[in-house]
Scaffold this motif. Structure first.
Motif, PDB file in Angstrom:
ATOM      1  N   SER A  30       0.931  50.019  53.679  1.00 18.37           N
ATOM      2  CA  SER A  30       1.357  48.788  53.010  1.00 18.37           C
ATOM      3  C   SER A  30       0.519  48.640  51.752  1.00 18.37           C
ATOM      4  O   SER A  30      -0.604  49.144  51.678  1.00 18.37           O
ATOM      5  N   VAL A  31       1.048  47.952  50.746  1.00 18.29           N
ATOM      6  CA  VAL A  31       0.340  47.786  49.481  1.00 18.29           C
ATOM      7  C   VAL A  31      -0.711  46.686  49.586  1.00 18.29           C
ATOM      8  O   VAL A  31      -1.861  46.857  49.208  1.00 18.29           O
ATOM      9  N   GLY A  32      -0.314  45.520  50.099  1.00 15.92           N
ATOM     10  CA  GLY A  32      -1.229  44.389  50.218  1.00 15.92           C
ATOM     11  C   GLY A  32      -1.642  43.846  48.866  1.00 15.92           C
ATOM     12  O   GLY A  32      -1.193  44.295  47.820  1.00 15.92           O
ATOM     13  N   GLY A  33      -2.486  42.814  48.910  1.00 12.66           N
ATOM     14  CA  GLY A  33      -3.026  42.232  47.692  1.00 12.66           C
ATOM     15  C   GLY A  33      -2.263  41.011  47.217  1.00 12.66           C
ATOM     16  O   GLY A  33      -1.334  40.520  47.870  1.00 12.66           O
ATOM     17  N   SER A  34      -2.661  40.515  46.074  1.00  9.67           N
ATOM     18  CA  SER A  34      -2.098  39.300  45.498  1.00  9.67           C
ATOM     19  C   SER A  34      -0.599  39.447  45.233  1.00  9.67           C
ATOM     20  O   SER A  34      -0.154  40.436  44.659  1.00  9.67           O
ATOM     21  N   GLY A  35       0.173  38.470  45.687  1.00  9.93           N
ATOM     22  CA  GLY A  35       1.617  38.485  45.473  1.00  9.93           C
ATOM     23  C   GLY A  35       2.400  39.281  46.491  1.00  9.93           C
ATOM     24  O   GLY A  35       3.605  39.430  46.359  1.00  9.93           O
ATOM     25  N   ASN A  36       1.717  39.791  47.514  1.00  9.72           N
ATOM     26  CA  ASN A  36       2.401  40.534  48.567  1.00  9.72           C
ATOM     27  C   ASN A  36       2.241  39.790  49.888  1.00  9.72           C
ATOM     28  O   ASN A  36       1.168  39.275  50.192  1.00  9.72           O
ATOM     29  N   ILE A  37       3.317  39.732  50.657  1.00  9.51           N
ATOM     30  CA  ILE A  37       3.353  38.950  51.888  1.00  9.51           C
ATOM     31  C   ILE A  37       3.684  39.859  53.056  1.00  9.51           C
ATOM     32  O   ILE A  37       4.673  40.591  53.019  1.00  9.51           O
TER      33      ILE A  37
END
Length: 192
Positions: free
Chosen positions: A26-33
């Motif tokens: 998964s990418v994760g981080g700001s703007g990802n849910i």
């Protein structure tokens, strides 16, 4: 950045009291849910939703329960931590025959990204859900469904409109569920 929806790993299913999704990046981080969707037996409750990245998930709305045909719950974690081998495990108060899906919405707003929550319990097929006008265009509408009525192991879910992103149709062994999404182009109300 355009908003997109991705399945992380493979759905988890079990004949017991917990289920774990297959691992993937998964990418994760700001703007990802991070989004967890689970269909399960109506006689049990969810006790924990944990992943292997130390995220905290929050129930969206309430657990949907149509009485005898199963329950459906959706959890989210905004701006979550991602990475390789990402899995989630949902545990229940008893034997649940559950299905669990792990999704990632990428490119969402970094604060208060969900502007509408809507749910409906429907025991007829096809089911429909009316969604009020959205705050803006270019939003991801996630559509989750759980069912224990489709006989067999290959009769899958179909969504119109919508793009199927994850499903477990094996009604002979599990409380089945599926998830689809629509990327909106307008703010008008719609039926899914």
């Amino acid at each position: 950045m355009a908003i997109t929806v991705h399945q992380i790993g493979t759905p988890g299913s079990s004949g017991g009291s917990s289920a774990t999704t297959g691992g993937a990046t998964s990418v994760g981080g700001s703007g990802n849910i991070g989004v967890v969707v689970t269909g399960f037996d109506p006689g049990v409750t969810i006790t924990t939703v944990v992943d292997n990245k130390s995220n905290t998930f929050t129930l969206k709305g309430s657990v949907q329960n149509d009485g005898s045909e199963g329950k459906l719950a959706v959890y989210e974690c905004v701006n979550w931590a991602g990475g390789a081998g990402h899995t989630v495990t949902v545990s229940y108060s008893g034997t649940a025959f559950p299905t669990v899906h792990l999704l990632e919405v990428r490119g969402a707003a970094t604060s208060s990204p969900a502007d509408k929550d809507s749910s409906e319990t429907d025991t007829a097929q096809p089911c429909s859900l009316d969604l009020a006008a959205l705050a803006q265009a270019n939003e991801a509408v996630l559509i989750a469904c759980a069912c224990n009525e489709i006989a067999g192991t290959t009769n899958g879910y179909a969504f119109s409109p919508g793009t199927l992103v994850s499903e477990e149709p094996d009604v002979n062994n599990f409380w089945t569920s599926g998830v689809a999404y629509v990327i909106t182009s307008a703010t008008t109300a719609a039926t899914y």
